[in-house]
Design an enzyme around this catalytic site. Sequence first.
Site, mmCIF file in Angstrom:
data_model
loop_
_atom_site.group_PDB
_atom_site.id
_atom_site.type_symbol
_atom_site.label_atom_id
_atom_site.label_comp_id
_atom_site.label_asym_id
_atom_site.label_seq_id
_atom_site.Cartn_x
_atom_site.Cartn_y
_atom_site.Cartn_z
ATOM 1 C CG HIS A 89 109.289 75.187 31.281
ATOM 2 N ND1 HIS A 89 107.990 74.780 31.469
ATOM 3 C CD2 HIS A 89 109.447 75.257 29.932
ATOM 4 C CE1 HIS A 89 107.397 74.619 30.291
ATOM 5 N NE2 HIS A 89 108.260 74.905 29.332
ATOM 6 C CD GLN A 147 104.785 74.628 26.790
ATOM 7 O OE1 GLN A 147 105.741 74.629 27.548
ATOM 8 N NE2 GLN A 147 104.659 73.767 25.794
ATOM 9 C CG HIS A 150 108.021 77.267 25.086
ATOM 10 N ND1 HIS A 150 108.536 76.275 24.286
ATOM 11 C CD2 HIS A 150 107.783 76.664 26.284
ATOM 12 C CE1 HIS A 150 108.604 75.137 24.949
ATOM 13 N NE2 HIS A 150 108.152 75.347 26.179
ATOM 14 C CD GLU A 193 102.197 70.445 25.581
ATOM 15 O OE1 GLU A 193 102.987 69.635 26.050
ATOM 16 O OE2 GLU A 193 102.072 70.643 24.356
ATOM 17 C CD GLU A 210 110.472 72.561 26.888
ATOM 18 O OE1 GLU A 210 109.680 73.037 27.722
ATOM 19 O OE2 GLU A 210 110.162 72.319 25.719
#
Length: 152
Positions: free
Chosen positions: A96, A72, A19, A55, A146
């Site tokens: 991210h 996300q 994501h 989220e 991530e």
Amino acid sequence: MSNALPHSVLGSLVEGLDHVGLAVGDLDSAIAFHTEVLGLELLHREENSDQRVVEVMLGRSGGDGRRRTEVQLLAPLTAESAVARFLQRNGPGLQHLAYRVHDLDDACAALQRHAVPLLYPLPRRGTRASRINFIHPRDAGGVLVEIVEPAG
Ligand code: V0V
Ligand code: CO
């Protein structure tokens, strides 16, 4: 994946981009943009008290969820949230990139063996009970990375 570089740090552990995380100030208008303009579907929503964020996951439903790349949306629950700091510094935007791995423990061990620092000594809980860890943007070319292992 058979064609991944076998001698890279993570070898064949990375399955793909899981994501893209966007920091948002106004969650409802971000959801409206992604659904009404981009035509994505709202697939999941939860509060993560550890990360102090709401989220929302969006994408196209159907197919093999494990191969899908989602968006996300992240809205801070408190001023101490990393997402609140990001919004203060940058305003809304790309916060991210998350890469999916088969096994987070193997991935973290490989990164540590190669002196790539991780943010957390132990994995944390991510969305849908996934396990997550991060590489600081200073060690990843200016992008917060991530690493995520989906649940079950
Ligand atoms: C900070 N910097 C960034 C950045 N955040 N650069 C690119 N992307 C970001 N997201 C830069 C910033 O501009 C400064 O650059 C430098 O890093 C400052 O470093 P710092 O003092 O450590 O900055 P902080 O206090 O803002 O913290 C950054 C970290 C924080 C990465 C440590 O955001 C963090 O703990 N992130 C992990 C948790 C997280 O992001 N949670 C939200 C997603 P100069 O000025 O030095 O050049 S949670 C999630 O994705 C879940 C739950 C999921 O399931 O997927
Ligand atoms: Co994420």
